[in-house]
Design an enzyme around this catalytic site. Structure first.
Site, PDB file in Angstrom:
ATOM      1  N   LYS A   1     -14.244  42.984  37.515  1.00 51.48           N
ATOM      2  CA  LYS A   1     -13.267  42.076  36.681  1.00 51.48           C
ATOM      3  C   LYS A   1     -14.018  40.824  35.987  1.00 51.48           C
ATOM      4  O   LYS A   1     -14.793  40.225  36.807  1.00 51.48           O
ATOM      5  CB  LYS A   1     -12.284  41.684  37.494  1.00 51.48           C
ATOM      6  CG  LYS A   1     -11.024  40.666  36.876  1.00 51.48           C
ATOM      7  CD  LYS A   1     -10.050  40.312  38.039  1.00 51.48           C
ATOM      8  CE  LYS A   1      -9.283  39.499  37.064  1.00 51.48           C
ATOM      9  NZ  LYS A   1      -8.018  39.115  38.322  1.00 51.48           N
TER      10      LYS A   1
ATOM     11  N   SER B   1      -3.734  40.104  36.120  1.00 44.92           N
ATOM     12  CA  SER B   1      -5.040  40.016  35.200  1.00 44.92           C
ATOM     13  C   SER B   1      -6.148  41.036  35.465  1.00 44.92           C
ATOM     14  O   SER B   1      -7.034  41.042  34.723  1.00 44.92           O
ATOM     15  CB  SER B   1      -5.605  38.467  35.322  1.00 44.92           C
ATOM     16  OG  SER B   1      -6.013  38.188  36.726  1.00 44.92           O
TER      17      SER B   1
ATOM     18  N   SER C   1      -2.014  39.469  40.257  1.00 50.97           N
ATOM     19  CA  SER C   1      -2.993  39.986  39.628  1.00 50.97           C
ATOM     20  C   SER C   1      -3.838  41.275  39.995  1.00 50.97           C
ATOM     21  O   SER C   1      -4.411  41.971  39.182  1.00 50.97           O
ATOM     22  CB  SER C   1      -3.751  39.006  39.076  1.00 50.97           C
ATOM     23  OG  SER C   1      -3.472  38.031  38.307  1.00 50.97           O
TER      24      SER C   1
END
Length: 475
Positions: A80, A156, A180
């Site tokens: 990520k 996210s 997230s």
């Protein structure tokens, strides 16, 4: 080789150890898969293939010499883009960071993965400063859901979940402060583990800004995978194989948290959670409806009181909404009208904000105490992750002004924080696990929430559920 990108990390590790496939071959296969799906999905937004090729070759050479290797030796993976990876510094969707020096050093968790032999080759997309439940920004654009490209994969860690679901990576590293990890996993049909707060280091994660390490209250890093076993394997690496207490699912007491006044939930999601309850009963667990020991509005108020100072630097909701409007103007115009860290505000806001945070923390401790007493009756909680399956892309307007459709009724976008708030606010571990798909083909999963440091028991529950549901299914 055609199906290798959808094999589990455990299977790939066994094949590597048996020298049935090389680390370089695995890397090449996953990069090719990325190239096949990049245009429709836009999950991986940066690569460092020269470094990855060299790392894979070194692992293959070491294996040929019979050297002892780590548990992820040769496993290719993406990370990520909230974590610094040496050669791939975190941009976090922020144009201000687009030209950071490539030599940045690995975030602590990335270093653990690399030490275990993972071949890190790419970064996956996020929203601006990881501040939305969708994944889009003006640097890298919008990431789309592999099950329906008209919908978001979540945020996210949306690029991470999309890459997992589409066979681009077998495991991923995400982070979570507002769901997230759990929202993207749920909406893409994969697994994610939000650990107990403070268990895993967040050094090298953005936000906060580069080089300003702060262990923010609420925020955690955690593994993502396509199977519960791979999730366990990755967590063991990140946690350095911490000892676990064996606990059997059979006879476990599971609280079914599904009817919460003020927390909307669609028929699709309600049916899936009820189905998961039956699945766990077939595995020998006792699953009964339960209510929390405190009011949901008290929980939500406390959660937002703790979260806003982190993502809005102590600003009250009305002022933070204005910052979000500035963010949207920035995304539209390309002009930097937003101070994403609220640094100016932090320098000028009053000491009353600090008192408000202190009060929120004291209130949270009272909630923790109530929950700890209540949890003596239960071993874990089964609950929704979100009110609805993956939503259509929706990027306009500040979050508080957006809405989602729940069975034909518009409800506030911020209701997406409802079901994830318990684990985040009280620092509890939680797993998002896939169960099935809707008639429209959208994945719907459940949330398994446990007591502090009960990650491995939650993994046991996830594995038991997986035996009943089959777990992940490719788009």
């Amino acid at each position: 080789m055609a199906d290798v990108t959808f094999q589990t990390a455990r299977e790939l590790s066994d094949q590597l150890a048996a020298r049935e496939i090389s680390a370089r071959e695995l890397l090449d296969a996953h990069v090719r898969r990325h190239e096949q799906v990049h245009d429709p999905l836009n999950a991986v937004i940066a690569t460092d293939l020269d470094r990855a090729i060299a790392d894979a070759a070194a692992i293959d050479d070491a294996r040929s010499r019979g050297e002892r290797l780590g548990p992820l030796a040769g496993i290719p993976m993406t990370i990520k883009d909230g974590y610094d990876v040496d050669g791939l510094p975190a941009v976090a969707g922020n144009p201000a960071f687009a030209d950071r020096p490539k030599r940045c050093g690995d975030a602590d968790l990335v270093a653990r993965l690399r030490d275990a032999g993972a071949v890190i080759w790419g970064k996956t997309n996020v929203p601006l400063m990881l501040g939305d439940l969708q994944s889009y920004n003006s640097v890298y654009g919008t990431t789309r859901n592999p099950h329906d490209v008209e919908r978001t994969p979540g945020g996210s860690s949306g690029g991470a979940a999309a890459a997992l679901a589409s066979g681009v990576t077998p495991v991923e590293l995400g982070s979570d402060i507002g769901g997230s990890l759990r929202h993207p996993a749920n909406w893409c049909g994969v697994y994610a583990l939000k650990p107990t707060w403070g268990v895993l280091s967040m050094r090298g994660h953005i936000p906060p800004p580069p080089g300003r390490h702060v262990e923010h209250d609420l925020g955690v890093g955690g593994p993502m995978a396509r199977t519960a076993d791979d999730l366990r394997m990755l967590f063991d690496v990140l946690r350095d194989n911490a000892p676990r207490q064996p606990r059997d699912v059979r006879g476990a007491r599971i609280a079914l948290w599904l009817d919460e006044p003020g927390f909307p939930v669609s028929r699709d999601v309600r049916d899936v959670v009820a189905r998961a309850a039956d699945n766990l009963r077939r595995q020998g667990a006792t699953v009964e409806a339960a209510t929390l020991p405190f009011a949901a509005d008290e929980l939500i108020a406390n959660y937002f009181a703790l979260m806003y100072p982190i993502i809005g630097s102590g600003l009250p909701p009305a002022v933070y909404a204005k910052l979000e409007q500035a963010r949207d103007a920035y995304l539209t115009s390309g002009e930097s009208t937003l101070d994403p860290y609220g640094i100016t505000a932090m320098a000028t806001h009053s000491t009353a904000s600090y008192r408000e945070v202190a009060r929120a923390m004291a209130s949270r401790q009272a909630l923790k105490d109530q929950f700890a007493a209540w949890l003596t009756q239960w071993d874990a909680i089964l609950a929704p992750v979100a009110a609805v399956p993956a939503i259509p892309h929706q990027h306009k307007g500040p979050l508080p002004e957006r809405t989602i459709d729940v069975d034909g009724t518009d409800v506030a976008y911020n209701h997406l924080f409802d079901w994830i708030s318990l684990a985040t606010a009280l620092h509890l571990p939680a797993i998002a696990a896939p169960v099935t798909r809707t008639d429209a083909g959208l994945p719907v999963g459940v949330q398994l929430i446990g007591g502090w440091h009960e990650e491995h028991f939650l993994l046991n529950l996830a594995e038991a559920l997986e035996q009943e549901t089959g777990g992940f299914s490719a788009p």
